[in-house]
Design a protein around this motif. Structure first.
Motif, PDB file in Angstrom:
ATOM      1  N   MET A  28       0.847  -1.186   0.000  1.00 60.29           N
ATOM      2  CA  MET A  28       0.000   0.000   0.000  1.00 60.29           C
ATOM      3  C   MET A  28       0.882   1.235   0.000  1.00 60.29           C
ATOM      4  SD  MET A  28      -3.148   0.908   0.104  1.00 60.29           S
ATOM      5  CE  MET A  28      -4.194   2.265   0.502  1.00 60.29           C
ATOM      6  N   PRO A  29       0.561   2.240  -0.812  1.00 59.29           N
ATOM      7  CA  PRO A  29       1.401   3.439  -0.854  1.00 59.29           C
ATOM      8  C   PRO A  29       1.400   4.163   0.484  1.00 59.29           C
ATOM      9  CG  PRO A  29      -0.594   3.747  -2.134  1.00 59.29           C
ATOM     10  CD  PRO A  29      -0.565   2.321  -1.722  1.00 59.29           C
ATOM     11  N   ALA A  30       2.437   4.895   0.732  1.00 56.83           N
ATOM     12  CA  ALA A  30       2.566   5.657   1.967  1.00 56.83           C
ATOM     13  C   ALA A  30       1.444   6.682   2.077  1.00 56.83           C
ATOM     14  CB  ALA A  30       3.923   6.350   1.997  1.00 56.83           C
ATOM     15  N   ASP A  31       1.122   7.003   3.315  1.00 52.05           N
ATOM     16  CA  ASP A  31       0.070   7.996   3.551  1.00 52.05           C
ATOM     17  C   ASP A  31       0.359   9.306   2.824  1.00 52.05           C
ATOM     18  OD1 ASP A  31      -1.421   6.309   5.117  1.00 52.05           O
ATOM     19  OD2 ASP A  31      -0.647   7.068   7.014  1.00 52.05           O
ATOM     20  N   SER A  32       1.631   9.675   2.741  1.00 47.68           N
ATOM     21  CA  SER A  32       1.970  10.934   2.089  1.00 47.68           C
ATOM     22  C   SER A  32       1.578  10.921   0.617  1.00 47.68           C
ATOM     23  CB  SER A  32       3.456  11.247   2.249  1.00 47.68           C
ATOM     24  OG  SER A  32       4.238  10.240   1.641  1.00 47.68           O
ATOM     25  N   VAL A  33       1.725   9.778  -0.049  1.00 51.73           N
ATOM     26  CA  VAL A  33       1.335   9.672  -1.458  1.00 51.73           C
ATOM     27  C   VAL A  33      -0.177   9.788  -1.583  1.00 51.73           C
ATOM     28  CG1 VAL A  33       1.280   8.164  -3.482  1.00 51.73           C
ATOM     29  CG2 VAL A  33       3.347   8.310  -2.100  1.00 51.73           C
ATOM     30  N   LEU A  34      -0.886   9.084  -0.722  1.00 50.67           N
ATOM     31  CA  LEU A  34      -2.354   9.163  -0.760  1.00 50.67           C
ATOM     32  C   LEU A  34      -2.834  10.580  -0.457  1.00 50.67           C
ATOM     33  CD1 LEU A  34      -3.284   5.846   1.066  1.00 50.67           C
ATOM     34  CD2 LEU A  34      -3.381   6.320  -1.386  1.00 50.67           C
ATOM     35  N   ARG A  35      -2.176  11.239   0.469  1.00 53.30           N
ATOM     36  CA  ARG A  35      -2.530  12.614   0.808  1.00 53.30           C
ATOM     37  C   ARG A  35      -2.302  13.534  -0.391  1.00 53.30           C
ATOM     38  NH1 ARG A  35       0.911  13.660   4.952  1.00 53.30           N
ATOM     39  NH2 ARG A  35      -0.192  12.016   6.001  1.00 53.30           N
ATOM     40  N   ARG A  36      -1.187  13.338  -1.092  1.00 53.71           N
ATOM     41  CA  ARG A  36      -0.884  14.175  -2.261  1.00 53.71           C
ATOM     42  C   ARG A  36      -1.895  13.941  -3.372  1.00 53.71           C
ATOM     43  NH1 ARG A  36       5.263  13.118  -3.430  1.00 53.71           N
ATOM     44  NH2 ARG A  36       4.729  14.243  -5.335  1.00 53.71           N
ATOM     45  N   VAL A  37      -2.289  12.689  -3.575  1.00 49.50           N
ATOM     46  CA  VAL A  37      -3.296  12.378  -4.588  1.00 49.50           C
ATOM     47  C   VAL A  37      -4.618  13.058  -4.235  1.00 49.50           C
ATOM     48  CG1 VAL A  37      -4.704  10.525  -5.583  1.00 49.50           C
ATOM     49  CG2 VAL A  37      -2.237  10.221  -5.365  1.00 49.50           C
ATOM     50  N   ALA A  38      -4.997  13.005  -2.960  1.00 45.56           N
ATOM     51  CA  ALA A  38      -6.241  13.642  -2.518  1.00 45.56           C
ATOM     52  C   ALA A  38      -6.163  15.164  -2.660  1.00 45.56           C
ATOM     53  CB  ALA A  38      -6.531  13.263  -1.072  1.00 45.56           C
ATOM     54  N   GLU A  39      -5.017  15.747  -2.325  1.00 47.34           N
ATOM     55  CA  GLU A  39      -4.849  17.195  -2.478  1.00 47.34           C
ATOM     56  C   GLU A  39      -4.963  17.599  -3.943  1.00 47.34           C
ATOM     57  OE1 GLU A  39      -1.065  17.800  -0.623  1.00 47.34           O
ATOM     58  OE2 GLU A  39      -1.926  17.854   1.394  1.00 47.34           O
ATOM     59  N   LEU A  40      -4.380  16.788  -4.820  1.00 42.55           N
ATOM     60  CA  LEU A  40      -4.490  17.081  -6.248  1.00 42.55           C
ATOM     61  C   LEU A  40      -5.937  16.964  -6.706  1.00 42.55           C
ATOM     62  CD1 LEU A  40      -1.293  15.348  -7.620  1.00 42.55           C
ATOM     63  CD2 LEU A  40      -1.846  17.770  -7.810  1.00 42.55           C
ATOM     64  N   GLU A  41      -6.663  15.990  -6.178  1.00 44.93           N
ATOM     65  CA  GLU A  41      -8.074  15.829  -6.535  1.00 44.93           C
ATOM     66  C   GLU A  41      -8.860  17.079  -6.142  1.00 44.93           C
ATOM     67  OE1 GLU A  41     -11.251  14.221  -8.356  1.00 44.93           O
ATOM     68  OE2 GLU A  41      -9.233  13.396  -8.364  1.00 44.93           O
ATOM     69  N   ASN A  42      -8.568  17.627  -4.968  1.00 47.64           N
ATOM     70  CA  ASN A  42      -9.237  18.861  -4.534  1.00 47.64           C
ATOM     71  C   ASN A  42      -8.887  20.027  -5.444  1.00 47.64           C
ATOM     72  OD1 ASN A  42     -10.514  17.636  -2.372  1.00 47.64           O
ATOM     73  ND2 ASN A  42      -8.863  18.092  -0.953  1.00 47.64           N
ATOM     74  N   ALA A  43      -7.630  20.138  -5.822  1.00 46.80           N
ATOM     75  CA  ALA A  43      -7.201  21.213  -6.720  1.00 46.80           C
ATOM     76  C   ALA A  43      -7.856  21.058  -8.091  1.00 46.80           C
ATOM     77  CB  ALA A  43      -5.680  21.226  -6.853  1.00 46.80           C
ATOM     78  N   ILE A  44      -7.916  19.841  -8.585  1.00 48.15           N
ATOM     79  CA  ILE A  44      -8.554  19.570  -9.874  1.00 48.15           C
ATOM     80  C   ILE A  44     -10.025  19.985  -9.827  1.00 48.15           C
ATOM     81  CG2 ILE A  44      -9.356  17.685 -11.375  1.00 48.15           C
ATOM     82  CD1 ILE A  44      -6.600  16.320 -10.742  1.00 48.15           C
ATOM     83  N   ALA A  45     -10.718  19.622  -8.757  1.00 42.41           N
ATOM     84  CA  ALA A  45     -12.139  19.975  -8.629  1.00 42.41           C
ATOM     85  C   ALA A  45     -12.325  21.485  -8.589  1.00 42.41           C
ATOM     86  CB  ALA A  45     -12.726  19.325  -7.372  1.00 42.41           C
ATOM     87  N   ALA A  46     -11.428  22.182  -7.903  1.00 42.26           N
ATOM     88  CA  ALA A  46     -11.527  23.640  -7.820  1.00 42.26           C
ATOM     89  C   ALA A  46     -11.316  24.285  -9.185  1.00 42.26           C
ATOM     90  CB  ALA A  46     -10.509  24.175  -6.816  1.00 42.26           C
ATOM     91  N   VAL A  47     -10.331  23.822  -9.916  1.00 43.71           N
ATOM     92  CA  VAL A  47     -10.067  24.389 -11.242  1.00 43.71           C
ATOM     93  C   VAL A  47     -11.220  24.067 -12.189  1.00 43.71           C
ATOM     94  CG1 VAL A  47      -8.529  24.326 -13.257  1.00 43.71           C
ATOM     95  CG2 VAL A  47      -7.562  24.385 -10.947  1.00 43.71           C
ATOM     96  N   GLU A  48     -11.750  22.844 -12.116  1.00 42.99           N
ATOM     97  CA  GLU A  48     -12.892  22.484 -12.960  1.00 42.99           C
ATOM     98  C   GLU A  48     -14.096  23.372 -12.653  1.00 42.99           C
ATOM     99  OE1 GLU A  48     -12.151  17.782 -13.985  1.00 42.99           O
ATOM    100  OE2 GLU A  48     -13.144  18.271 -12.100  1.00 42.99           O
ATOM    101  N   ALA A  49     -14.297  23.713 -11.383  1.00 44.21           N
ATOM    102  CA  ALA A  49     -15.415  24.581 -11.005  1.00 44.21           C
ATOM    103  C   ALA A  49     -15.241  25.982 -11.588  1.00 44.21           C
ATOM    104  CB  ALA A  49     -15.538  24.645  -9.488  1.00 44.21           C
TER     105      ALA A  49
END
Length: 57
Positions: A28-49
């Motif tokens: 399983m990837p490290a928590d930091s990788v999962l956190r970065r993926v989630a942060e990018l998902e939030n940024a992507i959603a904001a830009v899409e909005a």
């Protein structure tokens, strides 16, 4: 292509690279990788909005 679309494309590409790199590991990837993926998902959603708002105007 707008600057926002370019930013969106870059964010999605970076997120994809992180996901693929995490999938290449047998554990399983490290928590930091999962956190970065989630942060990018939030940024992507904001830009899409913002892009959607601009298209409505």
């Amino acid at each position: 292509m707008s600057k926002l679309q370019t930013l969106l494309d870059r964010l999605k590409a970076h997120q994809h690279v992180l996901i693929v790199a995490a999938a290449d590991h047998d554990t399983m990837p490290a928590d930091s990788v999962l956190r970065r993926v989630a942060e990018l998902e939030n940024a992507i959603a904001a830009v899409e909005a913002v892009i959607a708002e601009d298209e409505e105007e």
